[in-house]
Design an enzyme around this catalytic site. Structure first.
Site, PDB file in Angstrom:
ATOM      1  N   GLY A 182       0.825  -1.205   0.000  1.00 28.37           N
ATOM      2  CA  GLY A 182       0.000   0.000   0.000  1.00 28.37           C
ATOM      3  C   GLY A 182       0.850   1.241   0.000  1.00 28.37           C
TER       4      GLY A 182
ATOM      5  N   TYR B 155       4.279   9.106   3.215  1.00 31.92           N
ATOM      6  CA  TYR B 155       5.336   9.645   2.367  1.00 31.92           C
ATOM      7  C   TYR B 155       5.926   8.619   1.413  1.00 31.92           C
ATOM      8  CZ  TYR B 155       5.540  14.002   4.973  1.00 31.92           C
ATOM      9  OH  TYR B 155       5.238  15.205   5.530  1.00 31.92           O
TER      10      TYR B 155
ATOM     11  N   ASP C  11      -2.459  10.563  12.936  1.00 34.21           N
ATOM     12  CA  ASP C  11      -3.085   9.894  11.792  1.00 34.21           C
ATOM     13  C   ASP C  11      -3.614   8.530  12.214  1.00 34.21           C
ATOM     14  OD1 ASP C  11      -4.011   9.658   9.259  1.00 34.21           O
ATOM     15  OD2 ASP C  11      -2.095   9.135   8.343  1.00 34.21           O
TER      16      ASP C  11
END
Length: 1176
Positions: free
Chosen positions: A401, A405, A514
């Protein structure tokens, strides 16, 4: 460079001689030996023949040495000629080296010069292997020595060899440079380096030479010491040597050499010793211990993981063997030194040992209890910063995936076979700080709930970060592949472990920023781990806060969206959204554009489950504590960990159902992939050319995790790798839809963006004529730009150099410079026009990161997008043709569309309906509130008005009451007069019927009549007064009507009467009453007298009027009409008679003694008069 001189004497019995480590075991303690050496200034003895192997001296008595023998000091300088043979350096001794040594020592001892010259003549053609530091080993067993222990010595002088078999030469050194010989080889290396600092005491050579004879005499005396004590000593020495501080200090002090060399040391007894990669010497047992060798073969077997064909060739050239029992070879690290020493008996074997290439398996003495790595070939190196070497040793299997970054791949090591998750990031100057930040965070995090960091590999263009490989993927992948959400038990297990990871991060002052289901991974053992620290931040302290607006839009906390100061509690909000994602399958507000929904999060109430009643109250309460808008009121992770929802201990068995379903689905997909591969290979074998050796196909090879894909090819790590990969037409295979796919930037999303751009371009061409319509289209474009992938991580900032242009490609330096110049010009124009309006334009880089920049002109956008399209087409064409110089990242499949995804028009309609319903509901509430307020106002106003009216009307009512009272008081005398007049009339009637007389009888009768009338009228008056009082009360309450309404009904029947009463009293004369009624309009009948006697107390009735009205308190005008006698009634004689009778009856009952004859006469006369009047 220091040199080594080894002396050896072969004369003696081999039974008395022993190996180096057998004599070490006989020493009482290391400390005593060091003290004895320092006190006696003893020195180590060097023994060496012309060979390169260490042998044991076998002299039995000191008589073999000259009595005044002193060795010459070593020369100050010597130049050595070196030659490269078989991949290692072997140093040759200079022929004149020993002559120089002897010439320097002629002044000190003449007897020794002859011996030295003879020895030098024999050693002209011998070889000497040199190390960076010189080592001398003496294992003399001669009697008469003081210490009785072998000595190991190192100095920085030149090395001379001695080949005599009959005499023994010993070279003494300064006492500060000596070390105890009972320390094994690894300790010798360390302490010899420390002794090399003190090289100033070279004047004690003669004293040391005298003591060496005594040391040799005591060797045999101590040979029979207890072996049990020596073994204890060696154990202590082993513990001392195995300390990490000692090894680090010894390695740091070693000088570096550019070559990789071998060390071989032999003894005359058949035993051998070897050196470690750092030059440390370790023992080898002799042939007398075959059983021990067999026992330790498995322990010292060379692992196959360290074998490599390049190093194998080098070691084959450098390794040399004499006999399997006496020699061994060691391949050390590049920083290790080498020492090759052999005896004269084995010189022929050393010349021919290069032909045989057989690696001997080394063993060690069980008494030493020290294990040193043997036959080690250096494959890769990891420094203290966890930077690896050996880029080509990893193979990238599949793409897992995209992170914040970079892209994440599954990688395996070629030789070792372990699997890792490798995050490949393109090196950019703008992202260097964030990369270093992520590496530092991962390096310092050590928790079972955090992804482990194993190091990094760096090239000129890319950097690889080696992480834990979580075979089950993320929670997001499991939801998409199984198409099922988690239940409460599964949610509690995942949330509890995630909270533990967040507590660890927050204790390290790290904010993840996140947290979402795509960043919560599961290992093979269902261990929950937090990943992707690309946007994380390490705060300076517990009270420090951050202001950067960063994260995934739908998971961002309100304080982050509003760009306020925030701390670790922002992760708690994201965890609450993750709970909704695990329960409902999607985050809240997924049906709206992500940027628009993000802006509305601070204004909307906190989100909840789609069906809150479906979940328990504990879970709803836990979610409500996480999703509190005010960060100060939001619960901390420690408080949430103590919540009742997480009190139950749940293990990974809770996820067994999901994992089993996941493996079933993946097995089916793997079988499909195998079938496709077979079909492709069968087609490609007939048409395509053979593949290059660098590319490997793993079609049928499934890894240990069962998740590998078909075709693999490494990312080029260097220019040479790029050239090797030029002929590769293979690409990295990707996982299928929903299988181990991280939600991020998908390259196929570019097609969707291009279609939008084309449609926008057409709209702009159509609307060029109308400026107003152009402005509207611009607004629509700005809104459409906000439609991005809601699962991608977003970074909001003004500029970011080197970022992608939305297509994943990397622009050239010229393009970047042009873009920067254009952006500067645009910024100046925008600032002049309107400083407050900043139009944001979102772009997505290749790593899934959405970059927010200031708006560009349409022309620059279109030109950049056209360039990017051309670059994409060119790269695809090159990769298809097999001439791809750069690695092309694989395409990801489209994300699974949500079940309720609809077109934009439907979305706007839904928004409108929602707004209308919301407005209607709010308006209804407002209207109801207004109605209630109006009612309250009305009631309050009416109450106030009533109070004011009562206050104002109260004096009027009082005045009316006073008027009524006055009327009552005035009406009473009138009524009395009327009653008196009536009585007088009756008396007159009575008196008129008989003749008047002045007799006393008549007077008495009159008086009696008057008395009776007065008595009869008195109760009537009392009744009338009571009726008046009641009438006054009723009139006050009833509405007052004017007299005109009542009098109008009686205008035609009104009468006036005048009474003239002339009473005269004379002497015995009677009184007479004269009544002359005067009628106006109509004559009043005699029946009206009844009404005058029983008239009510209303103010309308008066005694002067011809009529008397029977008006009660509740009477009305109709009642008045009812009681007025009409002419028709008068005409009816019978009715008149009946009424007359009733009147007479009343009068008879009212007047007790009145005679009926009088009343009848009077009534008849009155009736007759009234009838006649009416007829007239």
């Amino acid at each position: 460079m220091s040199n080594l001189k080894l002396s050896n004497n072969n004369n003696g019995n081999q039974k008395e001689s022993s190996s180096f480590f057998q004599k070490v075991m006989k020493s009482p303690s290391t400390q005593n030996l060091l003290n004895s050496f320092s006190s006696n200034n003893s020195n180590n003895n060097l023994s060496n023949s012309g060979s390169n192997e260490v042998k044991d001296t076998t002299t039995n008595s000191p008589s073999q040495l000259p009595p005044n023998y002193t060795p010459p000091p070593p020369p100050h300088q010597i130049r050595n000629s070196s030659s490269i043979e078989g991949g290692e350096f072997s140093l040759l001794n200079n022929e004149n080296s020993d002559n120089n040594n002897n010439n320097n020592n002629n002044n000190n001892n003449n007897n020794n010069n002859n011996n030295n010259n003879n020895n030098n003549n024999n050693n002209n053609n011998e070889q000497l292997a040199r190390t960076e530091s010189s080592v001398s080993i003496i294992s003399s067993s001669s009697s008469g020595s003081n210490s009785g222990q072998p000595n190991l010595q190192r100095h920085s002088s030149n090395i001379s060899t001695d080949d005599s078999n009959t005499t023994t030469e010993t070279y003494s050194m300064s006492p500060n440079q000596t070390l105890n010989s009972n320390i094994d080889s690894s300790e010798q290396q360390h302490q010899d380096l420390s002794s090399s600092v003190n090289n100033n005491n070279n004047n004690n050579n003669n004293n040391n030479n005298n003591n060496n004879n005594n040391n040799n005499n005591n060797n045999n005396n101590n040979n029979n010491n207890n072996t049990h004590e020596s073994r204890k000593l060696t154990r202590k020495i082993a513990q001392f040597i195995s300390s990490p501080k000692l090894l680090q200090s010894s390695i740091s002090q070693l000088p570096s050499t550019p070559t990789q060399q071998n060390v071989e040391i032999q003894t005359t007894n058949g035993g051998s010793s070897e050196t470690s990669p750092n030059g440390l010497i370790s023992p080898r047992p002799s042939n007398d211990q075959p059983l021990k060798e067999k026992k330790k073969k498995k322990f010292l077997k060379t692992p196959e993981i360290f074998k490599h064909h390049h190093h194998h060739k080098e070691s084959s050239l450098s390794s040399s063997t004499t006999t399997p029992s006496t020699t061994s070879s060691l391949t050390s690290s590049p920083s290790s030194s080498s020492l090759a020493i052999s005896s004269p008996n084995t010189t022929a074997a050393t010349t021919t040992n290069k032909k045989s290439h057989k690696k001997t398996k080394s063993t060690f003495d069980i008494n030493t209890e020290i294990s040193v790595p043997y036959n080690v070939i250096h494959k890769m190196h990891v420094d203290f910063d966890l930077k690896w070497t050996g880029h080509n040793d990893f193979i990238l299997d599949e793409k897992l995936g995209d992170g914040a970054y970079g892209s994440v791949y599954k990688g395996t090591h070629k030789d070792l076979g372990f699997t890792l998750a490798i995050k490949v990031i393109e090196m950019k100057e703008s992202e260097s700080v964030s990369l270093q930040n992520e590496i530092n965070i991962l390096k310092n995090c050590k928790s079972p709930n955090i992804v482990s960091y194993f190091g990094s590999l760096q090239t000129e263009s890319h950097i690889w970060i080696l992480l834990d490989f979580c075979a089950l993927g993320s929670i997001r992948d499991i939801i998409e592949s199984t198409e099922k959400t988690l239940n409460e038990a599964q949610i509690s297990f995942v949330v509890k472990n995630t909270l533990k990871g967040l507590i660890y991060l927050h204790s390290q002052n790290i904010i993840h920023r996140d947290v979402k289901a795509a960043n919560v991974l599961l290992s093979e053992g269902c261990d929950v781990k937090i990943a992707d620290f690309g946007v994380s931040e390490k705060l300076n302290g517990a009270l420090d806060q951050s202001k950067e607006m960063i994260g995934t839009p739908l998971w961002m906390a309100p304080e982050v969206i509003l760009k306020k100061n925030y701390d670790y509690k922002a992760d708690i909000w994201s965890l609450g959204i993750t709970i909704i994602e695990m329960a409902d399958g999607l985050p809240p507000h997924i049906d709206l554009p992500p940027m628009r929904a993000m802006k509305m999060v601070p204004n909307w109430p906190p989100p909840t489950f789609a069906e809150p009643k479906k979940w328990s109250p504990l879970l709803n309460d836990f979610l409500a504590r996480c999703l509190v808008k005010d960060p100060e009121k939001r619960a901390s992770p420690i408080d949430l960990l103590c919540h009742p929802f997480l009190k139950k201990d749940r293990g990974p068995d809770v996820l067994s159902d999901l994992v089993n379903q996941l493996f079933k689905i993946k097995k089916k997909k793997i079988d499909d992939l195998k079938k496709q591969q077979k079909h492709q290979t069968s087609q490609s074998s007939s048409s395509s050319s053979p593949q290059s050796p660098n590319a490997t196909v793993n079609g049928g090879d499934i890894g240990s995790d069962g998740l590998s894909t078909s075709i693999i090819s490494p990312i080029p790590s260097s220019p040479s790798d790029e050239l090797d990969n030029c002929n590769n037409s293979l690409k990295l295979a990707t996982s299928s839809k929903g299988m181990l796919s991280f939600k991020g930037n998908y390259t196929t999303c570019r097609d969707f963006q291009e279609e939008e751009e084309d449609s926008k371009h057409l709209n702009n061409n159509q609307d060029e004529q109308d400026d107003e319509q152009d402005d509207e289209d611009d607004d629509d474009e700005n809104e459409d730009d906000e439609d991005v992938d809601p699962f991608s991580t977003t970074i909001f900032h003004g500029k970011k150099k080197g970022s992608g242009n939305g297509n994943g490609g990397v622009t050239s330096d010229q393009d970047d410079e042009e873009e920067d110049e254009e952006e500067d010009d645009e910024e100046e124009e925008e600032e002049e026009e309107d400083d407050d309006e900043i139009n944001e334009d979102e772009e997505i880089s290749a790593t899934g990161t959405m970059v927010v920049r200031k708006k560009k002109n349409k022309s620059t956008k279109k030109s950049n997008k056209k360039k990017n399209k051309k670059n994409n087409l060119s790269t695809i064409g090159k990769s298809g043709s097999g001439n791809n110089l750069l690695h092309v990242a694989p395409n990801k499949p489209l994300p699974i569309t949500p079940p309720f995804s609809i077109s934009m028009t439907n979305e706007f309609k839904q928004l409108e309906t929602k707004l209308f319903t919301y407005i209607d509901s709010s308006n209804q509430k407002i209207v109801n509130d207004i109605k209630n307020e109006i009612k309250q106002l009305e009631s309050s106003i009416i109450n106030k008005i009533n109070i004011n009216l009562q206050q104002q009307l109260s004096p009027i009512l009082l005045a009316l009451e006073e008027i009524k009272q006055n009327q009552h008081t005035t009406s009473q005398p009138k009524q009395m007069q009327s009653k008196l007049s009536a009585t007088n009339l009756n008396e007159k009637k009575l008196s008129s019927s008989p003749p008047s007389s002045n007799s006393p009888l008549t007077n008495s009768v009159n008086s009696s009549l008057t008395t009776t009338t007065t008595t009869t009228t008195s109760p009537v008056l009392s009744r009338q007064s009571s009726f008046r009082s009641s009438g006054s009360i009723s009139s006050s309450n009833s509405s007052f009507r004017p007299n005109s309404a009542i009098m109008s009904a009686v205008n035609n029947s009104s009468t006036t009467t005048t009474t003239n009463s002339n009473s005269s009293s004379s002497n015995g004369g009677g009184s007479g009453v004269d009544i002359s009624p005067t009628m106006t309009g109509r004559a009043s009948p005699s029946i009206m007298k009844r009404f005058t006697t029983s008239s009510s107390s209303s103010p309308l009735s008066s005694s002067s009027d011809g009529f008397a009205f029977n008006s009660n308190s509740n009477s009305s005008s109709s009642d008045l009409k009812r009681h007025v006698i009409t002419p028709e009634e008068l005409n009816n004689s019978n009715l008149v008679k009946n009424k007359v009778k009733m009147f007479e009856d009343d009068n008879s009952s009212g007047s007790g003694s009145n005679s009926p004859s009088l009343s009848t006469n009077s009534s008849s006369t009155n009736s007759n008069n009234s009838v006649t009047n009416i007829k007239k």
